[in-house]
Enzyme design. Structure first.
Site, PDB file in Angstrom:
ATOM      1  CE  LYS A  73      -4.238  -1.720   0.009  1.00 51.94           C
ATOM      2  NZ  LYS A  73      -5.134  -1.810   1.155  1.00 51.94           N
ATOM      3  NE  ARG A 130      -7.597  -8.635  -1.518  1.00 51.71           N
ATOM      4  CZ  ARG A 130      -7.123  -7.932  -2.552  1.00 51.71           C
ATOM      5  NH1 ARG A 130      -6.178  -7.013  -2.338  1.00 51.71           N
ATOM      6  NH2 ARG A 130      -7.570  -8.136  -3.771  1.00 51.71           N
TER       7      ARG A 130
END
Length: 217
Positions: free
Chosen positions: A181, A215
């Site tokens: 991210k 995830r």
């Protein structure tokens, strides 16, 4: 090579394979359910044939969810948090699991100055309501995702990680998606292909605070 990935996932003891046919990254443009289903078809078949993992489908569209569950998927990973009643009914009908994620806005606009009164309380309140809606629809397997990077600033993301243990009050397994991210890049200056160390560090931090499902890319 996508043809070899399911076997590699099995060798790596992956429990769930999450497939997304529509990008939900910041700024992404939505696609139709027809296009999403077309993209999923061949991949679903391949994974069913080659992997023992549970199959999760990253979609907020009821039509796509129904297609996926009819064709061997076990979990719907819904970035819209189960706000669509038709989605909840379909998941219930197939006795499938659901991931309820929190986001603010849409992928196209969610990073345009997101704001909260209290980031943790706001997300917990939202997820609590969505958990109840899912239970009322007859869904028994419910996971929650506070939505790192989905309508959150760097500070918001760090606050979620710092206080992740507070989401255990909701009594659902916590899924966290920090892998690669942009907040890792903001903290470290690492490009997207250099974020494995930051991804691992964030996963360890989340695990220590009670996250159970991770995830990753």
């Amino acid at each position: 090579n996508i043809a070899n990935q399911p076997r590699q996932f099995d060798e790596g003891k992956v429990d769930i394979i999450d497939i997304g046919a529509e990008s939900s990254r910041p700024g992404a443009t939505p696609i139709t359910a027809t296009e999403e289903i077309d993209r999923l078809g061949a991949v679903l078949s391949l994974i069913k044939e080659q992997s023992n993992a549970l199959i999760s489908i990253d979609t907020y569209k009821p039509e796509t969810a129904k297609f996926a569950l009819q064709n061997g998927a076990h979990i719907i990973n819904d970035i819209s948090g189960g706000e669509n009643g038709a989605m909840l009914q379909i998941v219930s009908e197939f006795n499938a699991g659901i991931v309820l994620m929190h986001k603010q806005g849409t992928p196209k606009t969610m990073q345009n100055n997101p704001s909260y009164e209290n980031i943790i309380n706001d997300i917990k309140h939202y997820l609590s309501n969505q958990i109840q809606a899912a239970r009322d629809a007859g869904i028994n397997t419910i996971m929650i995702d506070p939505g790192i990077g989905f309508g959150k600033t760097l500070v918001h993301n760090l606050m979620i990680l710092k206080h992740l243990n507070e989401f255990q009050d909701l009594h659902c397994p916590i899924l966290i998606g920090t892998s690669n991210k942009s907040f890792i890049g903001e903290l470290t200056g690492a490009n997207v292909d250099e974020r494995i160390p930051g991804s691992i560090a964030s996963i360890i931090a989340a695990y220590q605070k009670g996250a159970q499902i991770f995830r990753i890319h």
